[in-house]
Design a protein around this motif. Structure first.
Motif, PDB file in Angstrom:
ATOM      1  N   GLY A 166     -13.503  13.306  60.443  1.00 57.98           N
ATOM      2  CA  GLY A 166     -12.189  13.156  59.809  1.00 57.98           C
ATOM      3  C   GLY A 166     -11.047  13.273  60.801  1.00 57.98           C
ATOM      4  N   VAL A 167     -11.214  14.133  61.810  1.00 61.56           N
ATOM      5  CA  VAL A 167     -10.162  14.309  62.813  1.00 61.56           C
ATOM      6  C   VAL A 167     -10.071  13.087  63.716  1.00 61.56           C
ATOM      7  CG1 VAL A 167      -9.499  15.638  64.858  1.00 61.56           C
ATOM      8  CG2 VAL A 167     -10.228  16.823  62.778  1.00 61.56           C
ATOM      9  N   LEU A 168     -11.219  12.547  64.124  1.00 64.69           N
ATOM     10  CA  LEU A 168     -11.212  11.419  65.055  1.00 64.69           C
ATOM     11  C   LEU A 168     -10.878  10.095  64.382  1.00 64.69           C
ATOM     12  CD1 LEU A 168     -14.319  12.193  67.295  1.00 64.69           C
ATOM     13  CD2 LEU A 168     -11.913  12.423  67.889  1.00 64.69           C
ATOM     14  N   PHE A 169     -11.177   9.985  63.086  1.00 64.23           N
ATOM     15  CA  PHE A 169     -11.031   8.697  62.415  1.00 64.23           C
ATOM     16  C   PHE A 169      -9.614   8.125  62.493  1.00 64.23           C
ATOM     17  CE2 PHE A 169     -10.325   6.147  58.564  1.00 64.23           C
ATOM     18  CZ  PHE A 169     -11.266   5.157  58.778  1.00 64.23           C
ATOM     19  N   PRO A 170      -8.537   8.898  62.258  1.00 64.76           N
ATOM     20  CA  PRO A 170      -7.194   8.296  62.298  1.00 64.76           C
ATOM     21  C   PRO A 170      -6.627   8.099  63.693  1.00 64.76           C
ATOM     22  CG  PRO A 170      -7.028  10.608  61.708  1.00 64.76           C
ATOM     23  CD  PRO A 170      -8.496  10.301  61.798  1.00 64.76           C
ATOM     24  N   ILE A 171      -7.274   8.661  64.721  1.00 63.13           N
ATOM     25  CA  ILE A 171      -6.721   8.567  66.075  1.00 63.13           C
ATOM     26  C   ILE A 171      -6.578   7.120  66.545  1.00 63.13           C
ATOM     27  CG2 ILE A 171      -7.180   9.118  68.501  1.00 63.13           C
ATOM     28  CD1 ILE A 171      -8.203  11.822  67.618  1.00 63.13           C
ATOM     29  N   PRO A 172      -7.578   6.225  66.307  1.00 65.36           N
ATOM     30  CA  PRO A 172      -7.390   4.835  66.755  1.00 65.36           C
ATOM     31  C   PRO A 172      -6.143   4.171  66.200  1.00 65.36           C
ATOM     32  CG  PRO A 172      -9.681   5.228  66.173  1.00 65.36           C
ATOM     33  CD  PRO A 172      -8.920   6.446  65.774  1.00 65.36           C
ATOM     34  N   ALA A 173      -5.690   4.600  65.005  1.00 71.79           N
ATOM     35  CA  ALA A 173      -4.485   3.994  64.431  1.00 71.79           C
ATOM     36  C   ALA A 173      -3.280   4.214  65.341  1.00 71.79           C
ATOM     37  CB  ALA A 173      -4.222   4.581  63.044  1.00 71.79           C
ATOM     38  N   VAL A 174      -3.233   5.385  66.007  1.00 71.09           N
ATOM     39  CA  VAL A 174      -2.129   5.661  66.937  1.00 71.09           C
ATOM     40  C   VAL A 174      -2.110   4.634  68.052  1.00 71.09           C
ATOM     41  CG1 VAL A 174      -1.158   7.359  68.525  1.00 71.09           C
ATOM     42  CG2 VAL A 174      -2.212   8.111  66.383  1.00 71.09           C
ATOM     43  N   PHE A 175      -3.292   4.298  68.586  1.00 75.09           N
ATOM     44  CA  PHE A 175      -3.362   3.329  69.681  1.00 75.09           C
ATOM     45  C   PHE A 175      -3.074   1.919  69.187  1.00 75.09           C
ATOM     46  CE2 PHE A 175      -5.592   6.981  71.242  1.00 75.09           C
ATOM     47  CZ  PHE A 175      -5.353   6.984  72.606  1.00 75.09           C
ATOM     48  N   PHE A 176      -3.481   1.626  67.946  1.00 76.08           N
ATOM     49  CA  PHE A 176      -3.158   0.310  67.384  1.00 76.08           C
ATOM     50  C   PHE A 176      -1.641   0.122  67.303  1.00 76.08           C
ATOM     51  CE2 PHE A 176      -7.490   0.048  65.338  1.00 76.08           C
ATOM     52  CZ  PHE A 176      -7.859  -1.095  66.026  1.00 76.08           C
ATOM     53  N   PHE A 177      -0.935   1.142  66.800  1.00 78.74           N
ATOM     54  CA  PHE A 177       0.514   1.022  66.673  1.00 78.74           C
ATOM     55  C   PHE A 177       1.183   0.987  68.044  1.00 78.74           C
ATOM     56  CE2 PHE A 177      -0.217   2.903  62.338  1.00 78.74           C
ATOM     57  CZ  PHE A 177       0.229   1.789  61.639  1.00 78.74           C
ATOM     58  N   ARG A 178       0.671   1.773  68.977  1.00 75.16           N
ATOM     59  CA  ARG A 178       1.244   1.753  70.323  1.00 75.16           C
ATOM     60  C   ARG A 178       1.025   0.410  70.994  1.00 75.16           C
ATOM     61  NH1 ARG A 178       2.423   6.243  73.295  1.00 75.16           N
ATOM     62  NH2 ARG A 178       1.521   5.242  75.124  1.00 75.16           N
ATOM     63  N   ASP A 179      -0.102  -0.235  70.676  1.00 80.11           N
ATOM     64  CA  ASP A 179      -0.449  -1.498  71.318  1.00 80.11           C
ATOM     65  C   ASP A 179       0.451  -2.639  70.860  1.00 80.11           C
ATOM     66  OD1 ASP A 179      -2.211  -2.728  73.186  1.00 80.11           O
ATOM     67  OD2 ASP A 179      -3.165  -3.789  71.535  1.00 80.11           O
ATOM     68  N   THR A 180       1.158  -2.452  69.720  1.00 82.80           N
ATOM     69  CA  THR A 180       2.045  -3.524  69.269  1.00 82.80           C
ATOM     70  C   THR A 180       3.261  -3.668  70.171  1.00 82.80           C
ATOM     71  OG1 THR A 180       3.188  -1.983  67.784  1.00 82.80           O
ATOM     72  CG2 THR A 180       1.341  -3.219  66.862  1.00 82.80           C
ATOM     73  N   GLY A 181       3.563  -2.626  70.939  1.00 83.33           N
ATOM     74  CA  GLY A 181       4.657  -2.722  71.890  1.00 83.33           C
ATOM     75  C   GLY A 181       6.016  -2.603  71.238  1.00 83.33           C
ATOM     76  N   PRO A 182       7.082  -2.679  72.025  1.00 81.74           N
ATOM     77  CA  PRO A 182       8.439  -2.558  71.478  1.00 81.74           C
ATOM     78  C   PRO A 182       8.842  -3.824  70.734  1.00 81.74           C
ATOM     79  CG  PRO A 182       8.525  -3.061  73.821  1.00 81.74           C
ATOM     80  CD  PRO A 182       7.071  -2.860  73.492  1.00 81.74           C
ATOM     81  N   LEU A 183       9.900  -3.727  69.942  1.00 79.19           N
ATOM     82  CA  LEU A 183      10.431  -4.906  69.272  1.00 79.19           C
ATOM     83  C   LEU A 183      10.911  -5.910  70.311  1.00 79.19           C
ATOM     84  CD1 LEU A 183      12.474  -3.245  66.394  1.00 79.19           C
ATOM     85  CD2 LEU A 183      10.279  -4.402  66.222  1.00 79.19           C
ATOM     86  N   PRO A 184      10.738  -7.200  70.031  1.00 82.35           N
ATOM     87  CA  PRO A 184      11.069  -8.207  71.042  1.00 82.35           C
ATOM     88  C   PRO A 184      12.539  -8.342  71.342  1.00 82.35           C
ATOM     89  CG  PRO A 184      10.441  -9.247  68.973  1.00 82.35           C
ATOM     90  CD  PRO A 184      10.144  -7.777  68.822  1.00 82.35           C
ATOM     91  N   GLY A 185      13.414  -7.793  70.494  1.00 82.15           N
ATOM     92  CA  GLY A 185      14.837  -7.898  70.775  1.00 82.15           C
ATOM     93  C   GLY A 185      15.285  -9.343  70.853  1.00 82.15           C
ATOM     94  N   ASP A 186      15.957  -9.696  71.944  1.00 79.18           N
ATOM     95  CA  ASP A 186      16.435 -11.066  72.123  1.00 79.18           C
ATOM     96  C   ASP A 186      15.416 -11.944  72.822  1.00 79.18           C
ATOM     97  OD1 ASP A 186      18.831 -10.418  70.924  1.00 79.18           O
ATOM     98  OD2 ASP A 186      19.778  -9.823  72.816  1.00 79.18           O
ATOM     99  N   ASP A 187      14.218 -11.426  73.062  1.00 80.23           N
ATOM    100  CA  ASP A 187      13.229 -12.187  73.814  1.00 80.23           C
ATOM    101  C   ASP A 187      12.880 -13.490  73.130  1.00 80.23           C
ATOM    102  OD1 ASP A 187       9.795 -12.044  74.591  1.00 80.23           O
ATOM    103  OD2 ASP A 187      11.375 -12.471  76.023  1.00 80.23           O
ATOM    104  N   LEU A 188      12.800 -13.492  71.781  1.00 76.94           N
ATOM    105  CA  LEU A 188      12.441 -14.710  71.064  1.00 76.94           C
ATOM    106  C   LEU A 188      13.601 -15.688  70.981  1.00 76.94           C
ATOM    107  CD1 LEU A 188      10.213 -13.316  68.174  1.00 76.94           C
ATOM    108  CD2 LEU A 188       9.518 -14.383  70.304  1.00 76.94           C
ATOM    109  N   SER A 189      14.788 -15.282  71.411  1.00 77.28           N
ATOM    110  CA  SER A 189      15.915 -16.207  71.438  1.00 77.28           C
ATOM    111  C   SER A 189      15.813 -17.160  72.616  1.00 77.28           C
ATOM    112  CB  SER A 189      17.240 -15.433  71.519  1.00 77.28           C
ATOM    113  OG  SER A 189      17.389 -14.577  70.410  1.00 77.28           O
ATOM    114  N   THR A 190      14.939 -16.841  73.547  1.00 79.28           N
ATOM    115  CA  THR A 190      14.798 -17.661  74.750  1.00 79.28           C
ATOM    116  C   THR A 190      13.368 -18.175  74.844  1.00 79.28           C
ATOM    117  OG1 THR A 190      16.424 -16.292  75.883  1.00 79.28           O
ATOM    118  CG2 THR A 190      15.060 -17.730  77.247  1.00 79.28           C
ATOM    119  N   THR A 191      13.213 -19.484  74.857  1.00 79.07           N
ATOM    120  CA  THR A 191      11.908 -20.101  75.060  1.00 79.07           C
ATOM    121  C   THR A 191      11.966 -20.966  76.310  1.00 79.07           C
ATOM    122  OG1 THR A 191      12.371 -22.118  73.788  1.00 79.07           O
ATOM    123  CG2 THR A 191      11.623 -20.188  72.542  1.00 79.07           C
ATOM    124  N   MET A 192      10.861 -21.624  76.609  1.00 80.15           N
ATOM    125  CA  MET A 192      10.798 -22.454  77.808  1.00 80.15           C
ATOM    126  C   MET A 192      11.536 -23.786  77.643  1.00 80.15           C
ATOM    127  SD  MET A 192       7.361 -23.653  79.827  1.00 80.15           S
ATOM    128  CE  MET A 192       7.478 -24.786  81.222  1.00 80.15           C
TER     129      MET A 192
END
Length: 346
Positions: A166-192
Motif C-alpha cells: 500500500g505504501v509503494l503503490f502510489p509512489i509511481p504516481a508522483v513520478f508520472f506527474f513529475r514526468d509531465t514537466g512544466p506547463l509549455p507557456g508560450d512554447d506552443l506559440s512558436t512552431t517551425m
C-alpha cells in the motif's frame, strides 16, 4: 395427492415442499427452504492449508511491491534520445511493471478473501439511516469483529506485506506527474513554420504541388527540413498539419483570411485544441474533422470552428500559397498558439 403437490414432485421439489394456495388454486410462493449446509474450506479446518494460503497472499503482495518499484525504475531508468525505439521501450517497461503491480495486488486481495476471511452466510436486516446509540455501538463492535476476523492482528506477515504494498503503490504516481514537466507557456506559440517554407508529405517527404491534390484529398504535412531539428519529436508535435482540398465555393473565410487558401486547399493544425490529441479523421461528405480521443468535431468549411465536443477553440489555420512552379508554401507561421487551451495564454 393434489395437483399442486403433484406439480411439486414433477419439478423435483420433493414431498417435503408445500406451496401456498391463492385464489383458484394458483401457487403464490414457496416456503423458505433455508440455507444449504455450509461447506468448510481447507483453510478453515487445516492449519497447514491456512498458513500456505497466508504465504501465497504474502508472495503476491511482495510481487506487487516489486512491480511498483519497477514502475519508478522504468520511468527514471530509460533516458530519452528522441527515437521511437526508446519511447517504445519505456512504454512497454512501464506497462508491464504496472500490470505486475496491479494484478498481483488484486489477486492477492481476492485470494486472501477467498481462502482466509470468514465465509459464513449471514442475514443483515435493513435499518433506519440514523441508528440508535446502541445500534451505533453495535456497528463499531462489528467493525472491530471484522478486523479480528480478517486476521490482520494475528497474521503479521500479511499485515506487513500489505502495508508495504500500500505504501509503494502510489509512489509511481508522483513520478508520472513529475514526468509531465512544466506547463509549455508560450512554447506552443512558436512552431517551425515560417514564410516561404515548403509543405512536405509526412512521413515520406517531398514537396506538394497544388495540382496533385484532388477534391476530398487529405494529406499529413510537415515543414521542409524538420528532419534536421535537434528535438525532432517536439518539433513534429507542434508543426503537424492537415492539408485538405474542398470545392472553393464551400469555404467561408473570415475577414483577413480570404487569401489563406489556394483553390480550395486549406491547411489546419492537426493538434486538437482540447487535450492535444491528433485530429486525423476527415468526413469527406460533411467536411468535418473529428478528434478520436473525445469526439471534438470541427467544420472545415467554417475555419475549423468547433461544432461538437469539449474543445472550445477552432483549429489554428496555416496560411498557404503556391510558388512559380506550383508547389505549396506557407505564407507565414500560425497566427495563434497550436494545441490545447487548458493553461493561460498571453
Amino acid at each position: 395427492m393434489s395437483e399442486i403437490e403433484r406439480a411439486g414432485d414433477a419439478h423435483g421439489q420433493g414431498p417435503g415442499t408445500t406451496l401456498a394456495r391463492g385464489q383458484g388454486g394458483v401457487a403464490e410462493k414457496f416456503e423458505n427452504p433455508g440455507l444449504p449446509e455450509h461447506r468448510h474450506r481447507m483453510g478453515d479446518t487445516d492449519p497447514k492449508a491456512a498458513r500456505r494460503a497466508e504465504r501465497q497472499v504474502a508472495i503476491l503482495l511482495v510481487l506487487s511491491m516489486i512491480g511498483s518499484v519497477l514502475i519508478v525504475v522504468s520511468i527514471i531508468g530509460v533516458k530519452y534520445d528522441g527515437s521511437f525505439n526508446q519511447i517504445s521501450l519505456s512504454t512497454k517497461a512501464i506497462g508491464l511493471s504496472m500490470f505486475l503491480s496491479l494484478f498481483a495486488l488484486g489477486v492477492g486481495a481476492v485470494h486472501w478473501a477467498k481462502t482466509l476471511m470468514p465465509d459464513d452466510e449471514r442475514i443483515d436486516y435493513r435499518h433506519r439511516q440514523r441508528g440508535t446509540t446502541a445500534e451505533r455501538d453495535q456497528a463499531v463492535a462489528i467493525l472491530k469483529e471484522g478486523t479480528d476476523e480478517s486476521g490482520i492482528a494475528r497474521r503479521p506477515l500479511i499485515r506487513n506485506t500489505l502495508i508495504g504494498a500500500g505504501v509503494l503503490f502510489p509512489i509511481p504516481a508522483v513520478f508520472f506527474f513529475r514526468d509531465t514537466g512544466p506547463l509549455p507557456g508560450d512554447d506552443l506559440s512558436t512552431t517551425m513554420w515560417r514564410e516561404g517554407m515548403y509543405l512536405t508529405k509526412d512521413p515520406e517527404g517531398g514537396r506538394i504541388r497544388a495540382s496533385d491534390l484532388g477534391l476530398g484529398s487529405v494529406v499529413h504535412v510537415m515543414p521542409e527540413g524538420i528532419e534536421d531539428q535537434e528535438e525532432i519529436l517536439n518539433a513534429k508535435a507542434k508543426a503537424a498539419v492537415l492539408l485538405m482540398r474542398l470545392e472553393p465555393e464551400l469555404l467561408n473565410p473570415g475577414s483577413g483570411r480570404e487569401d489563406w487558401a489556394v483553390d480550395g486547399i486549406v491547411a489546419y493544425s492537426k493538434i486538437c485544441t482540447h487535450m492535444g490529441c491528433p485530429v486525423a479523421l476527415y468526413e469527406q461528405q460533411t467536411h468535418h474533422l473529428l478528434c478520436p480521443c473525445h469526439q471534438s468535431t470541427f467544420d472545415v468549411t467554417r475555419e475549423c470552428k468547433v461544432i461538437f465536443g469539449p474543445a472550445k477553440r477552432a483549429l489554428p489555420q496555416l496560411p498557404i500559397r503556391v510558388d512559380a512552379e506550383g508547389y505549396l508554401q506557407a505564407q507565414s507561421g500560425f497566427h495563434e498558439a497550436v494545441g490545447p487551451s487548458f493553461w493561460e495564454r498571453g
